[in-house]
Design an enzyme around this catalytic site. Structure first.
Site, PDB file in Angstrom:
ATOM      1  N   GLY A  10       0.778  -1.228   0.000  1.00 17.41           N
ATOM      2  CA  GLY A  10       0.000   0.000   0.000  1.00 17.41           C
ATOM      3  C   GLY A  10       0.808   1.275   0.000  1.00 17.41           C
ATOM      4  O   GLY A  10       0.279   2.335   0.256  1.00 17.41           O
ATOM      5  N   SER A  69      16.602  -8.567  16.259  1.00 18.39           N
ATOM      6  CA  SER A  69      16.499  -7.173  16.684  1.00 18.39           C
ATOM      7  C   SER A  69      15.731  -6.980  17.985  1.00 18.39           C
ATOM      8  O   SER A  69      15.711  -5.893  18.536  1.00 18.39           O
ATOM      9  CB  SER A  69      15.894  -6.316  15.570  1.00 18.39           C
ATOM     10  N   LYS A  97      10.391   1.196  11.725  1.00 17.19           N
ATOM     11  CA  LYS A  97      10.202   0.971  13.156  1.00 17.19           C
ATOM     12  C   LYS A  97       9.857   2.283  13.872  1.00 17.19           C
ATOM     13  O   LYS A  97       8.979   2.331  14.731  1.00 17.19           O
ATOM     14  CB  LYS A  97      11.474   0.375  13.767  1.00 17.19           C
TER      15      LYS A  97
HETATM   16  P1  ADP Z   1       1.546  -1.380  -3.409  1.00 20.97           P
HETATM   17  O1  ADP Z   1       1.696  -1.781  -4.793  1.00 20.97           O
HETATM   18  O2  ADP Z   1       2.804  -0.803  -2.824  1.00 20.97           O
HETATM   19  O3  ADP Z   1       0.957  -2.386  -2.496  1.00 20.97           O
HETATM   20  P2  ADP Z   1      -0.444   0.377  -4.447  1.00 20.97           P
HETATM   21  O4  ADP Z   1       0.301   0.977  -5.551  1.00 20.97           O
HETATM   22  O5  ADP Z   1      -1.440  -0.653  -4.720  1.00 20.97           O
HETATM   23  O6  ADP Z   1       0.560  -0.142  -3.365  1.00 20.97           O
HETATM   24  O7  ADP Z   1      -1.124   1.565  -3.632  1.00 20.97           O
HETATM   25  C1  ADP Z   1      -2.351   1.464  -2.943  1.00 20.97           C
HETATM   26  C2  ADP Z   1      -3.154   2.709  -3.141  1.00 20.97           C
HETATM   27  O8  ADP Z   1      -2.551   3.813  -2.514  1.00 20.97           O
HETATM   28  C3  ADP Z   1      -3.297   3.124  -4.575  1.00 20.97           C
HETATM   29  O9  ADP Z   1      -4.581   3.573  -4.793  1.00 20.97           O
HETATM   30  C4  ADP Z   1      -2.297   4.241  -4.754  1.00 20.97           C
HETATM   31  O10 ADP Z   1      -2.677   5.125  -5.752  1.00 20.97           O
HETATM   32  C5  ADP Z   1      -2.339   4.877  -3.399  1.00 20.97           C
HETATM   33  N1  ADP Z   1      -1.064   5.528  -3.065  1.00 20.97           N
HETATM   34  C6  ADP Z   1       0.006   4.942  -2.515  1.00 20.97           C
HETATM   35  N2  ADP Z   1       1.010   5.832  -2.331  1.00 20.97           N
HETATM   36  C7  ADP Z   1       0.548   7.020  -2.766  1.00 20.97           C
HETATM   37  C8  ADP Z   1       1.123   8.335  -2.853  1.00 20.97           C
HETATM   38  N3  ADP Z   1       2.360   8.599  -2.439  1.00 20.97           N
HETATM   39  N4  ADP Z   1       0.371   9.299  -3.369  1.00 20.97           N
HETATM   40  C9  ADP Z   1      -0.884   9.053  -3.785  1.00 20.97           C
HETATM   41  N5  ADP Z   1      -1.479   7.859  -3.733  1.00 20.97           N
HETATM   42  C10 ADP Z   1      -0.773   6.829  -3.231  1.00 20.97           C
END
Ligand code: ADP
Length: 785
Positions: free
Chosen positions: A363, A683, A726
């Site tokens: 996320g 850790s 952390k």
């Molecule tokens: P991951 O692939 O790292 O698990 P995702 O790309 O699926 O994460 O991101 C999850 C959601 O969060 C998506 O809708 C993404 O657009 C949003 N998101 C994550 N980081 C940001 C950011 N820095 N700015 C805007 N939206 C973000």
């Protein structure tokens, strides 16, 4: 042999024949059309029905003169006449004897000739041996001729079998076989019987030779045609049989379709040949056969793969930056690294740069960054998760002999991408390694290796597909479980978790507008206060990224939309006060810090694949025999580091104020809560040691201090990983002071100032320093109270 002929002069009407020659003994009918000939015929009928038939040298001449027909012909008897519509007459004649024109005595209105008739009595002929031999020869010739020429019936052989008269034999044979006009004439003009047989033999031999050559050519041609014809014939038969069996012949349309499609697509010859062979096989397979399905699946895959489709790559750094900024908040360093990566591609597209690997908790935007890279390069995007990929066949497909075989996920994804140059995201490459280290990893290596991926061969396709134009990007939660060979190829870009502030911004600028739009809510219909968003972040999610945050916001939008529709409201305002009406009671307590300083409980900090976590270590001691028990799904490394802690405490018992003989008469139980989640790593070393000392010395640990660090037997504190994550976790939990290994000092640079302001960091070199900051000093308690 003496001449048997009786020669008699006669004056006879004459008809020039076109295209035929008539021999004595021959009964034949032909049509007479020319006025002159009709009159000659009428004249003959008026007399004794005899007529002289001479072949015209050039059959095309309409009005021949006396020099235009041969002067040797046949005197025939007219046996029948039939008037045909249009004025011409069909006559039936029987050839009698040879006739030789001495003089044409009349030219108009018809030819009248003075001719010599050559007749003989067959019974008077004495046959010489030469004649006998020549007769046999021509009979053999005829047999051979008939065997080679199917137009002449073999019954002719019966007809001639009892002819004794050599002259007649020659004439009859000549009348049956098909000869050139000149040859016919040569035979007619051979008055001498032996000579006639000899001429016939010679002509027949020539004919036979010609027929043989013709036959040879025919056979050669037929052999070629035969093969094609045979196949065609068999196929037609098969169709007929299938029809009889009640099977529709509905494959032919399909086959044409495949052929047309295949001829249009540019693909390697090897593949095309293979596919064509399959089409051919399909045409031979009965439509009810299970095989048809297998072939069809195969061909469908072949024609649908983007062999020759690609988008034009555009590299424009300025635009790339705009796209990255438009889609993502913060992530300054990450964006810079990605722009560098793109810039290098622009400088030299031929150099195969390393493969990007975006590493970070779920996320945090790894997938969405990869998508932005795709759109800024004008490439399609496709994603394939490697989580749980167990065996090579998932990557490379099953051979077609396998029931229900399909191509592997690489080829499926390429088909989904629709072009041969997409950005191809391998998600969770670390999970692949975790599940299985064998073949899938090596198949993946091949896919990622520019030296090898030009001819990536899927087992199902059994033909190479060029993956060299694909831009591969990978993601992982941690690099530790990526096989080294793969990791070697990759350029790692780390994305750590977000702080509360960052999450708030992301939610306000990106997630909430996105979710509102998806739920059909206009800006004027819903507002959400910062406080409410913060509450969602703190009480409804506990994560490094923003995935659950987004999910919760989606939930709120859903409810809001429902409220607007059901209750006919104009606007829904969400604030801290009414938030629980939308999301239910908060799931997490923000402040998980204990209310009181506790004995035997210490706050540790863990770094897991999903980000940072706090974890508390609990220790109780009881009377016993020196047994140590560890619970909470601790891994080997963690257990060992607990043991090291115990040994250090035993060695320093006195100084640490713990009972000297605790290892003999006390049992120790170490537990790390959330017992179902496996934990491992060194850790938590100092945390376990502190909890132990606290329990054994009966001294409380400060409730708002957390720590992380590996411990040695001598009490030194060694550096650990994941400091940023952390610290973010500690901040989320409301910790005030964090003890981290001295050697991790450099990691503090990455910490956002906002957090630095709110928390105190202490760099520790050994356990004594930890004790100083973690344990409540004697007297402290009293003073505080
Ligand atoms: P991951 O692939 O790292 O698990 P995702 O790309 O699926 O994460 O991101 C999850 C959601 O969060 C998506 O809708 C993404 O657009 C949003 N998101 C994550 N980081 C940001 C950011 N820095 N700015 C805007 N939206 C973000």
């Amino acid at each position: 042999m003496e001449n048997p002929y009786v020669i008699e002069d006669k004056v006879l009407p004459l008809i020039p024949l076109r295209g035929i020659s008539i021999f004595p003994h021959m009964v034949i009918h032909f049509d007479v059309g020319r006025e002159k000939s009709v009159q000659a015929l009428e004249k003959s009928m008026m007399d004794d029905s005899l007529i002289l038939l001479c072949t015209q040298i050039n059959p095309k001449l309409e009005e021949p003169t006396t020099d235009d027909f041969y002067h040797v012909g046949t005197i025939a008897k007219v046996k029948q006449m039939l008037k045909l519509p249009g004025g011409s007459i069909r006559v039936l004649v029987e050839g009698l004897n040879r006739g030789k024109v001495k003089k044409v005595v009349q030219r108009e209105p018809y030819f009248l000739a003075e001719a010599e008739e050559y007749s003989y009595n067959p019974d008077e002929i004495k046959k010489s041996q030469d004649i006998e031999a020549a007769m046999r020869l021509v009979i053999v010739d005829l047999e051979e001729y008939i065997s080679l020429n199917s137009k002449v019936s073999s019954e002719v052989l019966f007809t001639i079998s009892d002819i004794e008269d050599p002259g007649r034999l020659a004439d009859v044979i000549a009348s049956y076989v098909f000869l050139k006009q000149e040859d016919d004439q040569r035979i007619l003009e051979a008055f001498d019987l032996y000579e006639r047989l000899e001429v016939l033999h010679q002509i027949l031999q020539e004919e036979i030779e010609l027929l043989r050559i013709e036959d040879k050519i025919n056979q050669r041609v037929r052999k070629q045609i035969n093969k094609i014809q045979k196949e065609y014939y068999l196929k037609e038969q098969l169709k007929a049989i299938q029809k009889e069996l009640g099977e529709d012949d509905d494959l032919s349309g399909e086959i044409e379709d495949y052929e047309a499609k295949l001829s249009k697509i540019k693909m390697p010859k090897e593949v095309k040949d293979k596919a064509m062979k399959e089409v051919e096989r399909l045409s031979r397979t009965p439509s009810h056969s299970a095989e048809v399905g297998v072939i069809r699946t195969y061909l469908d895959w072949i024609v649908e793969l983007p062999w020759d489709k690609e988008t034009r790559e555009k590299i424009d750094i300025k635009k790339a930056r705009e796209i990255l900024d438009a889609d993502h908040y913060g992530l300054k360093d990450v964006k810079e690294r990605i722009l560098e990566f793109i810039a290098i591609r622009k400088l030299s597209t031929s150099i195969k740069g390393p493969i990007l690997c975006l590493v970070g908790p779920p996320g945090v935007g790894k997938t969405s960054i990869a998508k932005s890279i795709a759109s800024s390069l004008n490439r399609n995007f496709v994603r394939m998760s490697l989580g749980g990929v167990r065996d090579e066949a998932e990557i490379r497909g099953h051979r077609r002999t396998y029931v229900g075989a399909m191509p592997g996920r690489i080829i499926s994804s390429i088909k989904k991408a629709g072009t041969k140059n997409p950005v191809f995201l391998f998600d969770e490459i670390d999970k692949l390694a975790n599940d299985f280290r064998g073949d899938p990893a090596s198949a993946l290596l091949e896919v990622l290796d520019p030296e090898q991926n030009t001819t990536f061969t899927d087992h199902f396709l059994d033909a190479p597909f060029d993956l060299s134009k694909v831009l591969f990007i990978t993601t992982a939660n941690t690099t530790s479980s990526i096989p080294p060979a793969l990791l070697d190829r990759m350029e790692v870009i780390r994305i750590s978790g977000y702080t509360e502030e960052e999450k708030l911004e992301i939610a306000k600028r990106y997630l909430l507008p996105k979710q509102m739009k998806e739920h059909g809510l206009k800006e004027t219909q819903m507002t959400m206060s910062d406080g409410a968003i913060r509450d969602v972040i703190n009480y409804y999610t506990r994560e490094a990224g923003v995935r659950n945050l987004e999910r919760n916001l989606a939930g709120i939008c859903r409810k809001a939309a429902k409220t607007i529709v059901e209750k006919n409201k104009k606007i829904v305002r969400i604030n801290s006060g009414n938030l629980s009406g939308y999301l239910g009671a908060g799931r997490y307590r923000y402040d998980t810090v204990e209310e009181k300083d506790q004995i035997g409980v210490a706050n540790g900090l863990a770094w897991t694949a999903v980000g940072g976590e706090t974890l508390s270590v609990e220790v109780t001691t009881m009377q016993g025999t020196g047994k140590t028990q560890l619970t909470g799904k601790l891994g080997e490394v963690m257990k060992e580091s607990a043991m090291a802690g115990i040994s250090f405490i035993r060695a320093n018992a006195e100084r640490l104020n713990v009972p000297m003989d605790f290892h003999k008469d006390m049992d120790i139980h170490i537990h790390v809560p959330e017992g179902a989640i496996p934990k491992d790593g060194p850790s938590a070393g100092i945390t376990i040691a502190i909890a132990l000392i606290s329990a054994l010395s009966n001294t409380p640990v400060y409730k708002d201090v957390a720590m992380t660090g590996e411990i040695t037997l001598r009490g030194r504190v060694l550096p650990v990983g994941g400091i940023k994550e952390k610290l973010l976790a500690a901040h989320r939990m409301g910790i005030k002071k964090v003890l981290i290994p001295f050697e991790n000092e450099k990691d503090l640079e990455e910490i956002p100032d906002k957090i630095k302001k709110k928390m105190e960091f202490v760099l520790v070199k050994n356990l004594d320093e930890v004790l100083l900051h973690a344990l409540v000093a004697k007297g402290d308690d009293d003073e505080n109270k």
